[in-house]
Design an enzyme around this catalytic site. Sequence first.
Site, PDB file in Angstrom:
ATOM      1  N   CYS A  14      61.632 -25.560  62.587  1.00 60.64           N
ATOM      2  CA  CYS A  14      62.165 -24.435  61.817  1.00 60.64           C
ATOM      3  C   CYS A  14      62.441 -24.920  60.399  1.00 60.64           C
ATOM      4  CB  CYS A  14      63.430 -23.890  62.460  1.00 60.64           C
ATOM      5  SG  CYS A  14      64.212 -22.576  61.497  1.00 60.64           S
ATOM      6  N   HIS A  20      51.736 -19.789  63.841  1.00 58.81           N
ATOM      7  CA  HIS A  20      51.927 -18.658  62.920  1.00 58.81           C
ATOM      8  C   HIS A  20      50.632 -17.882  62.802  1.00 58.81           C
ATOM      9  CE1 HIS A  20      55.789 -20.203  61.311  1.00 58.81           C
ATOM     10  NE2 HIS A  20      55.240 -21.368  61.536  1.00 58.81           N
ATOM     11  N   GLU A  37      59.932 -13.258  63.857  1.00 53.72           N
ATOM     12  CA  GLU A  37      60.027 -14.651  64.298  1.00 53.72           C
ATOM     13  C   GLU A  37      60.037 -14.735  65.822  1.00 53.72           C
ATOM     14  OE1 GLU A  37      62.743 -18.572  63.199  1.00 53.72           O
ATOM     15  OE2 GLU A  37      62.848 -16.754  61.969  1.00 53.72           O
ATOM     16  N   CYS A  92      61.810 -17.186  56.902  1.00 55.67           N
ATOM     17  CA  CYS A  92      61.233 -18.156  57.834  1.00 55.67           C
ATOM     18  C   CYS A  92      60.567 -19.229  56.995  1.00 55.67           C
ATOM     19  CB  CYS A  92      60.235 -17.484  58.764  1.00 55.67           C
ATOM     20  SG  CYS A  92      59.399 -18.619  59.905  1.00 55.67           S
ATOM     21  N   GLY A 143      57.143 -20.206  58.221  1.00 58.30           N
ATOM     22  CA  GLY A 143      56.293 -19.051  57.978  1.00 58.30           C
ATOM     23  C   GLY A 143      55.867 -18.950  56.526  1.00 58.30           C
TER      24      GLY A 143
END
Length: 365
Positions: A73, A163, A212, A221, A224
């Site tokens: 993350c 992703h 998410e 994110c 992301g």
Amino acid sequence: MEFAKYQGLGNDFVIMDGRSGPPMAPDGTQVRRLCDRRLGIGADGVILALPPQQGGDLRMRIFNGDGSEPEMCGNGIRCLARFVADQQQGACPANLAIETMAGLMGATLQDHDQVTVDMGEPRLEAAAIPTTLGMGARQVVAERLLVAGQVLEVTAVSMGNPHVVIPVADVDQVDLEQLGPALETHPAFPNRTNAHFLQVLSDQQLRLRTWERGVGVTMACGTGACAALVAAHLLGLSQRKARVVLPGGPLTIDWRDDRHVFMTGPARRIFTGHVALDSLAAAAATEPPASPPADSPGDQATEDAPSTDTEAAAYAQAMSFLANTSLDDMLKLAANSLPQRTQRRGGPPIPPPGEPIPDRDRCGN
């Protein structure tokens, strides 16, 4: 257990320090309770700071709000780096090596709460993402995919976690609540995926909205944003360095010539506190099973039905009181209890019913 609440562009986390204590491994129910914004602390995820195992300065474990454990993350690792710096109060090195499930990540503390993280190289092969799209191809770029009755052109990237990026003319027009979960759980992504809709403002500025994995709609994110920059460059829509604007604010993403992606953005402490882990353990033991999906067979619980034996008893007691007590009796009960409740709060004495309230005690005087 002490905890700290941190946020990076509105993506918020409960962080607990297990570097010098016994190993911590909350189960899914405990994580969900901690992240619940009514019954717990409230967060998008839970982060544990743990002793290193592979030569780093510390190790990170992170759990999504639904209890699942993702590989990485970006906003979370920035928050963890800032947490360590705040804990060590000036004794923290400017550069931290943080072990994650996606590999060793380097974080550099900057001025004004900014943190730069070397996110490593993006993985573009279908098997590494993983996805069944573009099998045999070197990259999964602009692949057509049927999602919720729509054909989307998707580009898949892994930043240690999966992703999928979809360019659109206007991200505000996307039905994220419908397409997000449909993409997350699409059979083309065996480990589920994070879903991002990308709007190109210029070749150095992008807009992004995110669904998410394991969380839902989030304000930001980090991984992301990295995946979106990589996808935009592969599609010829942006340069290798751009400002990615998310609902929570901007990140600077730089896909350098050595193929490493660097992410720079803020991380800030919101508050600190204590949580009783034994209460979470008790909650885990008594939490009712998850409700079946709306389209599953079987009876559906009514909206106001109690979910546990304790709640059922309280519900029955309340219903009995309402059924057997007149409105006049309720008003008398409330009036008689007001002086005691006011004095417990430290307020001035309330005169008995029927006596006037002195002017100095009236509200607003």
